[in-house]
Scaffold this motif. Structure first.
Motif, PDB file in Angstrom:
ATOM      1  N   GLY A 100       0.669  -1.184  -0.175  1.00  0.00           N
ATOM      2  CA  GLY A 100      -0.098  -0.068   0.142  1.00  0.00           C
ATOM      3  C   GLY A 100       0.773   1.148   0.031  1.00  0.00           C
ATOM      4  O   GLY A 100       0.594   2.234   0.942  1.00  0.00           O
ATOM      5  N   LEU A 101       1.625   1.319  -0.962  1.00  0.00           N
ATOM      6  CA  LEU A 101       2.583   2.520  -0.967  1.00  0.00           C
ATOM      7  C   LEU A 101       1.862   3.909  -1.332  1.00  0.00           C
ATOM      8  O   LEU A 101       1.189   4.109  -2.198  1.00  0.00           O
ATOM      9  N   ARG A 102       2.234   4.833  -0.744  1.00  0.00           N
ATOM     10  CA  ARG A 102       1.621   6.420  -1.089  1.00  0.00           C
ATOM     11  C   ARG A 102       2.843   7.084  -0.775  1.00  0.00           C
ATOM     12  O   ARG A 102       3.608   7.196   0.093  1.00  0.00           O
ATOM     13  N   VAL A 103       2.669   8.284  -1.718  1.00  0.00           N
ATOM     14  CA  VAL A 103       3.713   9.581  -1.548  1.00  0.00           C
ATOM     15  C   VAL A 103       3.368  10.092  -0.317  1.00  0.00           C
ATOM     16  O   VAL A 103       1.929  10.647   0.099  1.00  0.00           O
ATOM     17  N   ARG A 140      -1.065   7.274  -4.796  1.00  0.00           N
ATOM     18  CA  ARG A 140      -0.806   5.870  -4.589  1.00  0.00           C
ATOM     19  C   ARG A 140       0.279   5.278  -5.508  1.00  0.00           C
ATOM     20  O   ARG A 140       0.250   5.766  -6.566  1.00  0.00           O
ATOM     21  N   ILE A 141       0.975   4.219  -5.140  1.00  0.00           N
ATOM     22  CA  ILE A 141       2.040   3.926  -5.882  1.00  0.00           C
ATOM     23  C   ILE A 141       1.958   2.360  -6.272  1.00  0.00           C
ATOM     24  O   ILE A 141       1.662   1.489  -5.186  1.00  0.00           O
ATOM     25  N   ALA A 142       1.947   1.943  -7.662  1.00  0.00           N
ATOM     26  CA  ALA A 142       2.303   0.425  -7.800  1.00  0.00           C
ATOM     27  C   ALA A 142       3.556   0.291  -8.172  1.00  0.00           C
ATOM     28  O   ALA A 142       4.076   1.133  -8.823  1.00  0.00           O
ATOM     29  N   PHE A 143       4.154  -0.974  -7.763  1.00  0.00           N
ATOM     30  CA  PHE A 143       5.621  -0.977  -7.985  1.00  0.00           C
ATOM     31  C   PHE A 143       6.085  -2.461  -8.070  1.00  0.00           C
ATOM     32  O   PHE A 143       5.110  -3.364  -7.895  1.00  0.00           O
ATOM     33  N   GLU A 144       6.951  -2.728  -8.921  1.00  0.00           N
ATOM     34  CA  GLU A 144       7.583  -4.047  -9.247  1.00  0.00           C
ATOM     35  C   GLU A 144       9.088  -4.095  -8.496  1.00  0.00           C
ATOM     36  O   GLU A 144       9.679  -2.871  -8.953  1.00  0.00           O
ATOM     37  N   GLY A 145       9.297  -5.313  -8.143  1.00  0.00           N
ATOM     38  CA  GLY A 145      10.764  -5.413  -7.647  1.00  0.00           C
ATOM     39  C   GLY A 145      11.013  -5.871  -6.265  1.00  0.00           C
ATOM     40  O   GLY A 145      10.020  -6.358  -5.782  1.00  0.00           O
ATOM     41  N   PRO A 146      12.036  -5.867  -5.608  1.00  0.00           N
ATOM     42  CA  PRO A 146      13.361  -5.248  -5.968  1.00  0.00           C
ATOM     43  C   PRO A 146      14.052  -6.064  -7.168  1.00  0.00           C
ATOM     44  O   PRO A 146      13.787  -7.398  -6.981  1.00  0.00           O
ATOM     45  N   TYR A 147      14.858  -5.237  -7.921  1.00  0.00           N
ATOM     46  CA  TYR A 147      15.597  -6.004  -8.920  1.00  0.00           C
ATOM     47  C   TYR A 147      16.846  -5.416  -8.796  1.00  0.00           C
ATOM     48  O   TYR A 147      17.276  -4.366  -8.138  1.00  0.00           O
ATOM     49  N   GLY A 148      17.869  -6.215  -9.466  1.00  0.00           N
ATOM     50  CA  GLY A 148      19.188  -5.612  -9.573  1.00  0.00           C
ATOM     51  C   GLY A 148      20.294  -6.522  -8.700  1.00  0.00           C
ATOM     52  O   GLY A 148      19.710  -6.830  -7.724  1.00  0.00           O
ATOM     53  N   VAL A 149      21.470  -6.557  -9.228  1.00  0.00           N
ATOM     54  CA  VAL A 149      22.385  -7.159  -8.657  1.00  0.00           C
ATOM     55  C   VAL A 149      23.581  -6.395  -8.275  1.00  0.00           C
ATOM     56  O   VAL A 149      24.957  -6.653  -7.888  1.00  0.00           O
ATOM     57  N   PHE A 150      23.616  -4.969  -8.291  1.00  0.00           N
ATOM     58  CA  PHE A 150      24.442  -3.863  -8.052  1.00  0.00           C
ATOM     59  C   PHE A 150      24.422  -3.736  -6.263  1.00  0.00           C
ATOM     60  O   PHE A 150      23.850  -2.764  -5.860  1.00  0.00           O
TER      61      PHE A 150
END
Ligand SMILES: Cc1cc2nc3c(=O)[nH]c(=O)nc-3n(C[C@H](O)[C@H](O)[C@H](O)COP(=O)(O)OP(=O)(O)OC[C@H]3O[C@@H](n4cnc5c(N)ncnc54)[C@H](O)[C@@H]3O)c2cc1C
Length: 425
Positions: free
Chosen positions: A206-209, A289-299
């Motif tokens: 439920g991410l929001r700014v 509201r925010i929709a998101f994908e992840g986390p990604y990355g191997v950094f």
């Protein structure tokens, strides 16, 4: 596994041919067309899996490398499908002793599902052509992305003709069942990993700014609030794909790295306004509201091979390095170099200074225009003489990354100690 599958696909085509079928008029052309069809289609399925965002694949290989592999396979896959269309048409025309044009018309008019497959082929060509670097550079990212999505429609349209007319499947129920299973599994992976998982996570957290904070000219931090963020497994240096659910932005997702480790219930990203979407983030309202994908990355720190690290960032490229710096174990031997045009452009300057000091590290600020401040091997060695014994983490625009990687290699840093997160596309 992918290689074994490829071998099995080729075997299923070859086993189906006989001396008689090859010796018949157009037989060789048709057989080559069938081989091209199945091998090309198999490679397309591999391409789809590479960018299906499978969490374990993303974790072990990293999205940038997966995308690179996807790009490397794509000309072969598209080329083989073009070869299939040409060879089958010529082969059938030779068998019927007609012209290729008449054969095209006959195929479309009287063979089941060929019309749909032809439309699918057109969409595949469109996605292929617009992905050529020279053409892609002229397109807006979003235009390219939407065209790329048509590829999924193209694949769906081309599926039926394979099953109904494919010589390897007609009268071979087991091979047909296996081929259908491969397609269903691929579609399932895409739906679960690219749609289901992100939707479920977005609802769950439920991410929001909560606040948009100005950090430097054209750079803002977006601070978000979420539920149960302590359960979100994320390392410093990773990124998410962010979809801000406003009227203008909901339809596009952009990659942004966390610019600090999560401090539940808060997450922070820091964004430079480079184009229409990133510039709009400065005007986000609290509560969005925010929709998101992840986390990604191997950094991340997991990629580290040695005890010493050198973090080199240009401009807003400091964001993943800021989070990584926080995530490095205490006692790490840290050197940080940040590049910016002016001191005002140094993002999160005080936080970086405090984190470096806390680790008894060294911080170098390289201020000046791109032409003045050069990251040559000589300049870097002057500041970090023991660079070869360190892991080097680099983040900035594409040209910057290339310059630093070349210098690091020249100075003897092994490839597995060079880690790059490129913000360029
Ligand atoms: C792994 C990764 C992490 C990033 N982290 C940050 C960050 O922490 N802070 C930050 O300011 N920027 C970051 N970026 C860059 C940021 O994603 C782009 O600046 C942003 O997407 C630009 O979008 P735009 O529509 O405003 O600009 P446009 O004018 O549409 O694009 C500007 C540039 O960004 C590229 N781009 C646009 N959309 C995407 C996309 N969805 N995926 C990949 N490239 C895209 C374009 O090809 C172009 O080169 C990151 C990029 C990547 C690949």
């Amino acid at each position: 596994m992918a290689g074994i599958g490829f071998g099995a696909v080729l075997a299923s085509v070859i086993a189906n041919e006989s001396r008689g079928s090859l010796a018949a008029p157009g037989g060789l052309l048709t057989a080559a067309g069938r081989l091209a069809a199945l091998s090309g289609t198999y490679l397309i399925l591999i391409m789809v899996v590479l960018v299906a965002r499978l969490p374990w694949l993303e974790r072990s290989v990293g999205q940038d490398r997966l995308v690179r592999w996807h790009r490397r396979v794509s000309p072969w896959a598209v080329g083989l499908i073009i070869a299939h269309v040409v060879l089958i048409t010529l082969g059938y025309a030779a068998a019927a002793r007609s012209s290729w044009l008449a054969e095209v018309w006959l195929l479309i008019r009287s063979y089941p599902d060929i019309l749909a497959a032809t439309v699918g082929f057109g969409l595949l060509l469109l996605a292929g052509i617009t992905s050529y670097r020279a053409i892609r550079r002229r397109l807006r990212y979003e235009t390219w992305w939407v065209i790329h999505l048509y590829l999924y429609i193209g694949l769906a349209l081309a599926f039926a003709h394979q099953i109904v007319t494919g010589a390897s499947f007609v009268d071979h129920p087991l091979v047909r069942a296996l081929w259908i299973a491969i397609w269903i599994s691929t579609a399932g992976l895409v739906l679960i990993c690219r749609v289901g998982l992100p939707a479920w996570r977005s609802v769950r957290y439920g991410l929001r700014v909560v606040e948009v904070r100005r950090e430097a000219p054209d750079v803002v931090s977006v601070i978000c609030h979420g539920r149960g963020l302590d359960k979100l497994a994320v390392s410093g240096g990773q990124f998410f794909l962010w979809r801000f659910l406003t009227r203008d932005l909901w339809w596009q997702a952009h990659p942004y790295s966390l610019s600090a480790l999560p401090q539940p219930p808060y997450l922070r990203i820091t964004v430079k306004g480079l184009g229409d979407a990133s510039l709009m983030l400065a005007h986000l309202r609290p509560g969005t509201r925010i929709a998101f994908e992840g986390p990604y990355g191997v950094f991340t720190d997991h990629a580290r091979q040695s005890d010493g690290v050198l973090l080199i960032a240009a401009g807003v490229g400091i964001t993943p390095l800021r989070a990584l710096l926080e995530d490095l174990p205490g006692g790490s031997d840290v050197v940080v170099i940040v590049r910016a045009s002016t001191v005002a452009d140094l993002v999160h300057r005080s936080e970086i200074t405090a984190l470096v000091r806390h680790r008894n590290g060294r911080l170098h600020e390289a201020i000046g225009s791109r032409h003045k401040v050069r990251f040559t091997a000589r300049n870097i060695r002057h500041v970090v003489p023991d660079i070869a014994a360190r892991d080097v983490y680099i983040c900035g625009p594409a040209g910057f990354d290339d310059e630093v990687v070349t210098a690091a290699r020249k100075l003897g840093v092994p490839d597995d100690q060079i880690h790059v997160e490129s913000f360029g596309f």
